[in-house]
Design a protein around this motif. Sequence first.
Motif, PDB file in Angstrom:
ATOM      1  N   THR A   1       0.839  -1.196   0.000  1.00 16.97           N
ATOM      2  CA  THR A   1       0.000   0.000   0.000  1.00 16.97           C
ATOM      3  C   THR A   1       0.879   1.254   0.000  1.00 16.97           C
ATOM      4  O   THR A   1       2.094   1.182   0.226  1.00 16.97           O
ATOM      5  N   LYS A   2       0.270   2.405  -0.230  1.00 18.70           N
ATOM      6  CA  LYS A   2       1.020   3.665  -0.227  1.00 18.70           C
ATOM      7  C   LYS A   2       1.690   3.901   1.123  1.00 18.70           C
ATOM      8  O   LYS A   2       2.831   4.365   1.190  1.00 18.70           O
ATOM      9  N   LYS A   3       0.980   3.590   2.200  1.00 17.94           N
ATOM     10  CA  LYS A   3       1.547   3.790   3.535  1.00 17.94           C
ATOM     11  C   LYS A   3       2.731   2.856   3.765  1.00 17.94           C
ATOM     12  O   LYS A   3       3.762   3.262   4.313  1.00 17.94           O
ATOM     13  N   GLN A   4       2.600   1.596   3.344  1.00 18.04           N
ATOM     14  CA  GLN A   4       3.702   0.644   3.497  1.00 18.04           C
ATOM     15  C   GLN A   4       4.902   1.055   2.650  1.00 18.04           C
ATOM     16  O   GLN A   4       6.050   0.967   3.094  1.00 18.04           O
ATOM     17  N   LEU A   5       4.636   1.522   1.427  1.00 17.82           N
ATOM     18  CA  LEU A   5       5.719   1.987   0.563  1.00 17.82           C
ATOM     19  C   LEU A   5       6.458   3.162   1.194  1.00 17.82           C
ATOM     20  O   LEU A   5       7.681   3.267   1.083  1.00 17.82           O
ATOM     21  N   GLN A   6       5.727   4.037   1.866  1.00 15.43           N
ATOM     22  CA  GLN A   6       6.360   5.190   2.511  1.00 15.43           C
ATOM     23  C   GLN A   6       7.278   4.740   3.644  1.00 15.43           C
ATOM     24  O   GLN A   6       8.380   5.281   3.810  1.00 15.43           O
ATOM     25  N   HIS A   7       6.846   3.739   4.416  1.00 14.06           N
ATOM     26  CA  HIS A   7       7.693   3.215   5.493  1.00 14.06           C
ATOM     27  C   HIS A   7       8.974   2.601   4.915  1.00 14.06           C
ATOM     28  O   HIS A   7      10.070   2.788   5.471  1.00 14.06           O
TER      29      HIS A   7
ATOM     30  N   LYS B   1      10.351   3.325   1.987  1.00 11.76           N
ATOM     31  CA  LYS B   1      11.139   4.430   1.435  1.00 11.76           C
ATOM     32  C   LYS B   1      11.906   5.154   2.535  1.00 11.76           C
ATOM     33  O   LYS B   1      13.098   5.454   2.386  1.00 11.76           O
TER      34      LYS B   1
ATOM     35  N   TRP C   1      15.826   4.490  -3.515  1.00 14.98           N
ATOM     36  CA  TRP C   1      14.420   4.472  -3.925  1.00 14.98           C
ATOM     37  C   TRP C   1      14.265   4.851  -5.394  1.00 14.98           C
ATOM     38  O   TRP C   1      13.488   4.240  -6.127  1.00 14.98           O
TER      39      TRP C   1
ATOM     40  N   ASN D   1       7.905  -4.247  -8.646  1.00 13.27           N
ATOM     41  CA  ASN D   1       6.984  -3.796  -7.616  1.00 13.27           C
ATOM     42  C   ASN D   1       7.233  -4.541  -6.314  1.00 13.27           C
ATOM     43  O   ASN D   1       7.708  -5.678  -6.308  1.00 13.27           O
TER      44      ASN D   1
ATOM     45  N   THR E   1       6.233   0.320  11.964  1.00 11.83           N
ATOM     46  CA  THR E   1       6.540   1.229  10.854  1.00 11.83           C
ATOM     47  C   THR E   1       8.018   1.194  10.480  1.00 11.83           C
ATOM     48  O   THR E   1       8.446   1.912   9.579  1.00 11.83           O
TER      49      THR E   1
END
Length: 208
Positions: free
Chosen positions: A37-43, A45, A56, A65, A109
């Motif tokens: 998910t976007k939130k998981q990708l942010q963590h 990153k 990244w 992906n 996180t």
Amino acid sequence: MSIELVTTNVKSIKCPYLFLSISMSSKQQHEVFHLATKKQLQHIKDGLHRISSQIWTCLGEESGNLYIRYDQYVEIFLVPKQLERHLRLIRDLKSIQHTGIYFGFLKGTEFQLSLEGAEYIFNTFFKTNKLRLKTVTTTIDGAKSFLYGNTLQTTDLSPSPESLNRKDVFFVLNPKSQFIGIGYVYKRDNRTELRNLVDYGYYIRRGY
């Protein structure tokens, strides 16, 4: 329980991949496999940025992906673009145990890069001069100690880096410049250490 095996070889990655599909009862299907998910990708990153701000970008340009599988922790797999189409051969994505490159995991996180993920970054981007990484070379005895999971002192490094900042993550090389693991800098009582995060000796110690 039925098991399906599908194998393929991605020449650009030069590594065979194995898809494992297991048909499970509904009670067992809590280990879901899906795109991050976007939130998981942010963590992820944020975690990679602590190592290098360039990783990244390199992943986005050339890799694939990131997929998630829920187990004890949130496991992360890097699936190359050439390989993603084969996921359609798996009737139930919930049953996938492993595919592509095991890239690391999320604990809450906090992202922890795996040995396989670090090796992929080192070989694919660092050795081809596509990014800069903090590396440190050990002495012969230092390499042996690190492969036993031990913390290294500055005397185990050759030469000792001019700057070792607290919490910096280093890619650890043996005297032959071969990648053997990753560690982070820890400072205490005017003493600087390189603590082991993960190393190749882990698999030997675990009997794999």
